[in-house]
Design a protein around this motif. Structure first.
Motif, PDB file in Angstrom:
ATOM      1  N   SER A  95       0.821  -1.214   0.000  1.00  0.00           N
ATOM      2  CA  SER A  95       0.000   0.000   0.000  1.00  0.00           C
ATOM      3  C   SER A  95       0.854   1.263   0.000  1.00  0.00           C
ATOM      4  N   SER A  96       2.147   1.103   0.313  1.00  0.00           N
ATOM      5  CA  SER A  96       3.068   2.236   0.335  1.00  0.00           C
ATOM      6  C   SER A  96       4.023   2.152  -0.857  1.00  0.00           C
ATOM      7  N   GLN A  97       4.064   3.193  -1.655  1.00  0.00           N
ATOM      8  CA  GLN A  97       4.986   3.241  -2.797  1.00  0.00           C
ATOM      9  C   GLN A  97       6.436   3.185  -2.337  1.00  0.00           C
ATOM     10  N   GLU A  98       6.731   3.946  -1.301  1.00  0.00           N
ATOM     11  CA  GLU A  98       8.103   3.982  -0.780  1.00  0.00           C
ATOM     12  C   GLU A  98       8.526   2.619  -0.236  1.00  0.00           C
ATOM     13  N   ALA A  99       7.622   1.959   0.473  1.00  0.00           N
ATOM     14  CA  ALA A  99       7.943   0.653   1.061  1.00  0.00           C
ATOM     15  C   ALA A  99       8.202  -0.387  -0.020  1.00  0.00           C
ATOM     16  N   LEU A 100       7.389  -0.375  -1.093  1.00  0.00           N
ATOM     17  CA  LEU A 100       7.585  -1.333  -2.177  1.00  0.00           C
ATOM     18  C   LEU A 100       8.915  -1.093  -2.877  1.00  0.00           C
ATOM     19  N   CYS A 101       9.229   0.165  -3.138  1.00  0.00           N
ATOM     20  CA  CYS A 101      10.485   0.493  -3.801  1.00  0.00           C
ATOM     21  C   CYS A 101      11.678  -0.002  -2.964  1.00  0.00           C
ATOM     22  N   LYS A 102      11.605   0.238  -1.674  1.00  0.00           N
ATOM     23  CA  LYS A 102      12.677  -0.212  -0.778  1.00  0.00           C
ATOM     24  C   LYS A 102      12.755  -1.735  -0.757  1.00  0.00           C
ATOM     25  N   ARG A 103      11.606  -2.396  -0.738  1.00  0.00           N
ATOM     26  CA  ARG A 103      11.574  -3.861  -0.694  1.00  0.00           C
ATOM     27  C   ARG A 103      12.211  -4.456  -1.949  1.00  0.00           C
ATOM     28  N   LEU A 104      11.891  -3.888  -3.093  1.00  0.00           N
ATOM     29  CA  LEU A 104      12.445  -4.387  -4.351  1.00  0.00           C
ATOM     30  C   LEU A 104      13.959  -4.223  -4.396  1.00  0.00           C
ATOM     31  N   ASN A 105      14.443  -3.061  -4.004  1.00  0.00           N
ATOM     32  CA  ASN A 105      15.876  -2.800  -4.086  1.00  0.00           C
ATOM     33  C   ASN A 105      16.671  -3.588  -3.047  1.00  0.00           C
ATOM     34  N   THR A 106      16.067  -3.794  -1.879  1.00  0.00           N
ATOM     35  CA  THR A 106      16.718  -4.646  -0.880  1.00  0.00           C
ATOM     36  C   THR A 106      16.820  -6.075  -1.398  1.00  0.00           C
ATOM     37  N   ALA A 107      15.753  -6.549  -2.049  1.00  0.00           N
ATOM     38  CA  ALA A 107      15.759  -7.894  -2.619  1.00  0.00           C
ATOM     39  C   ALA A 107      16.825  -8.031  -3.701  1.00  0.00           C
ATOM     40  N   LEU A 108      16.999  -7.006  -4.520  1.00  0.00           N
ATOM     41  CA  LEU A 108      18.018  -7.035  -5.568  1.00  0.00           C
ATOM     42  C   LEU A 108      19.423  -7.111  -4.968  1.00  0.00           C
ATOM     43  N   THR A 109      19.670  -6.301  -3.957  1.00  0.00           N
ATOM     44  CA  THR A 109      20.992  -6.294  -3.313  1.00  0.00           C
ATOM     45  C   THR A 109      21.305  -7.647  -2.700  1.00  0.00           C
ATOM     46  N   GLN A 110      20.348  -8.198  -1.979  1.00  0.00           N
ATOM     47  CA  GLN A 110      20.550  -9.503  -1.353  1.00  0.00           C
ATOM     48  C   GLN A 110      20.691 -10.599  -2.400  1.00  0.00           C
ATOM     49  N   ALA A 111      19.919 -10.488  -3.483  1.00  0.00           N
ATOM     50  CA  ALA A 111      19.991 -11.496  -4.543  1.00  0.00           C
ATOM     51  C   ALA A 111      21.357 -11.497  -5.209  1.00  0.00           C
ATOM     52  N   ARG A 112      21.906 -10.324  -5.451  1.00  0.00           N
ATOM     53  CA  ARG A 112      23.243 -10.265  -6.077  1.00  0.00           C
ATOM     54  C   ARG A 112      24.268 -10.973  -5.201  1.00  0.00           C
ATOM     55  N   LYS A 113      24.209 -10.729  -3.898  1.00  0.00           N
ATOM     56  CA  LYS A 113      25.147 -11.396  -2.983  1.00  0.00           C
ATOM     57  C   LYS A 113      24.943 -12.907  -2.999  1.00  0.00           C
ATOM     58  N   LYS A 114      23.666 -13.319  -3.026  1.00  0.00           N
ATOM     59  CA  LYS A 114      23.365 -14.747  -3.007  1.00  0.00           C
ATOM     60  C   LYS A 114      23.805 -15.417  -4.302  1.00  0.00           C
ATOM     61  N   ILE A 115      23.566 -14.776  -5.432  1.00  0.00           N
ATOM     62  CA  ILE A 115      24.005 -15.332  -6.705  1.00  0.00           C
ATOM     63  C   ILE A 115      25.522 -15.485  -6.718  1.00  0.00           C
ATOM     64  N   ALA A 116      26.214 -14.483  -6.192  1.00  0.00           N
ATOM     65  CA  ALA A 116      27.683 -14.508  -6.184  1.00  0.00           C
ATOM     66  C   ALA A 116      28.243 -15.629  -5.306  1.00  0.00           C
ATOM     67  N   SER A 117      27.504 -16.019  -4.274  1.00  0.00           N
ATOM     68  CA  SER A 117      28.010 -17.032  -3.342  1.00  0.00           C
ATOM     69  C   SER A 117      27.414 -18.419  -3.564  1.00  0.00           C
ATOM     70  N   SER A 118      26.427 -18.530  -4.441  1.00  0.00           N
ATOM     71  CA  SER A 118      25.714 -19.799  -4.609  1.00  0.00           C
ATOM     72  C   SER A 118      26.588 -20.851  -5.280  1.00  0.00           C
ATOM     73  N   THR A 119      26.456 -22.081  -4.810  1.00  0.00           N
ATOM     74  CA  THR A 119      27.104 -23.213  -5.466  1.00  0.00           C
ATOM     75  C   THR A 119      26.186 -23.845  -6.503  1.00  0.00           C
ATOM     76  N   HIS A 120      24.864 -23.737  -6.282  1.00  0.00           N
ATOM     77  CA  HIS A 120      23.878 -24.333  -7.189  1.00  0.00           C
ATOM     78  C   HIS A 120      22.730 -23.334  -7.395  1.00  0.00           C
ATOM     79  N   ILE A 121      22.423 -23.061  -8.654  1.00  0.00           N
ATOM     80  CA  ILE A 121      21.323 -22.155  -8.983  1.00  0.00           C
ATOM     81  C   ILE A 121      20.327 -22.910  -9.850  1.00  0.00           C
TER      82      ILE A 121
END
Length: 315
Positions: A95-121
Motif C-alpha cells: 500500500s506504500s509506494q516507498e515501502a515497495l520500492c525499498k523492498r524491491l531494491n533490498t531484494a536485488l541487493t541480497q539477490a546479487r550477494k546470493k548469486i555470487a556465493s551460490s554453489t547451485h542455482i
C-alpha cells in the motif's frame, strides 16, 4: 511386472551438501522444491521477486540483480489500492509506494550477494506464454489483475527462449563463474491457456532448454516434467484443481532428485533434521507429564548437537 516408464536420471558431480548455497528461481514448482530444502535446513533462497513464470521474467530479474540496477518510484504503478511492479509477483505489492520500492531494491541487493556465493542455482521454467503491456511495449512478469485488454498475449519462440536462457546464464556467470546451473521445466499445467496451448508452451521450453544444454556442457537438466508426465502418468498425482502436482508427486520428484544430487552422509543428516522437525511439530496430550519432559530434553539435545555442527540451522 514393470508398470512405469522410468525416466533415467544420471548421478551428478558437484553434489549438494550442507556447505552448499542454493538459489531457486522460477515458477511455483521452484517454490515446492525450495520448501523441501527449507524443511531440511539447507542454506537456501527462493524467488526474491516472488514466482516468475516465464524465462523473460527470470532474465529481467537476473539483469537487475547482477548489474546493480535499482528501481525508482517511477517504475511502480497504483492499482486496486496497492502499488505494484511489473517485474515482480503481487506478493511483493504494498500500500506504500516507498515501502515497495525499498523492498524491491533490498531484494536485488541480497539477490546479487546470493548469486555470487551460490554453489547451485536452479531455474524452473513454467510457461512460454507472456503478456506484453501495449502502452509500454514491455513483457511483464505479472499482470496484477489489470484488464486483459491492456495486454497482448504472445508465445515465445524456441529461439527467443534459448536467447533468454543464454542471457540468464551469462548474467549468472558474470558474478559467479563456478555456480552449477540446474534447469527444469515445471510439471504444473497452465490449462487456463488451454490444453493444446499448454502443450505448445511446454514443448517450446523443453526444446529451448536442450538447445542451450547442447551448446553449454555445464548446464544440467533435471526431468521433473517428464517424471510427472511419464512415471506418474495419473490424475491421482494432481491436486483437485488438476493443475498442480499433489504433495505425493512433489515428494516423489524430490526423492528422484535425492538419488542424483546427494551423498548418503548428507541424507543421514537430513534424517536427523527430519526427526527434530517432527519432534517440534508433535503435540502432547499431556505437556506437563514426565514422559513428555524427557522427550523434550532428548529433542533439545539432538537439536543442540546438530546446531553445533551446523550453526546456520535455525529451528
Amino acid at each position: 511386472m514393470n508398470l512405469q516408464t522410468k525416466i533415467k536420471v544420471d548421478p551428478q558431480d558437484q553434489k549438494i551438501d550442507y556447505e552448499s548455497e542454493l538459489f531457486m528461481l522460477g515458477s511455483c514448482f521452484a517454490e515446492n522444491i525450495g520448501e523441501k530444502f527449507e524443511y531440511y535446513k539447507f542454506k537456501n533462497e527462493i524467488n526474491p521477486f516472488g514466482i516468475l513464470f516465464h524465462p523473460k521474467a527470470i532474465e529481467t530479474f537476473l539483469w537487475m540483480a547482477t548489474q546493480g540496477e535499482i528501481y525508482t518510484e517511477t517504475d511502480l504503478f497504483y492499482h486496486n489500492e496497492q502499488w505494484h511492479c511489473f517485474d515482480a509477483h503481487s506478493s511483493l505489492s504494498d500500500s506504500s509506494q516507498e515501502a515497495l520500492c525499498k523492498r524491491l531494491n533490498t531484494a536485488l541487493t541480497q539477490a546479487r550477494k546470493k548469486i555470487a556465493s551460490s554453489t547451485h542455482i536452479f531455474i524452473t521454467l513454467g510457461t512460454s506464454w507472456v503478456y506484453r503491456l501495449k502502452s509500454l511495449d514491455m513483457v511483464v512478469a505479472n499482470c496484477h489483475k489489470i484488464p486483459q485488454r491492456e495486454f497482448e498475449k504472445q508465445l515465445l519462440s524456441v529461439s527467443e527462449i534459448e536467447q533468454c536462457l543464454q542471457n540468464s546464464i551469462n548474467l549468472i556467470k558474470s558474478v559467479n563463474a563456478k555456480a552449477k546451473i540446474i534447469c527444469t521445466v515445471s510439471p504444473v499445467r497452465h490449462i487456463k491457456d488451454g490444453v493444446i496451448e499448454n502443450n505448445r508452451s511446454k514443448s517450446h521450453l523443453i526444446a529451448a532448454v536442450h538447445g542451450v544444454k547442447d551448446a553449454i556442457d555445464e548446464l544440467v537438466y533435471f526431468p521433473s516434467y517428464e517424471i510427472v508426465m511419464d512415471e506418474l502418468r495419473d490424475y491421482r498425482f494432481y491436486n483437485a484443481d488438476m493443475i498442480h502436482p499433489s504433495e505425493t508427486a512433489i515428494q516423489y520428484i524430490w526423492e528422484r532428485f535425492l538419488e542424483v544430487w546427494f551423498e548418503e552422509k548428507v541424507k543421514k543428516t537430513m534424517r536427523e533434521v527430519e526427526e527434530i522437525q517432527k519432534g517440534l511439530a508433535h503435540r502432547s496430550f499431556n505437556p506437563n507429564s514426565k514422559q513428555h519432559n524427557m522427550f523434550l530434553e532428548k529433542l533439545w539435545s539432538k537439536k543442540n548437537q546438530l546446531q553445533a555442527e551446523y550453526p546456520f540451522m535455525d529451528f
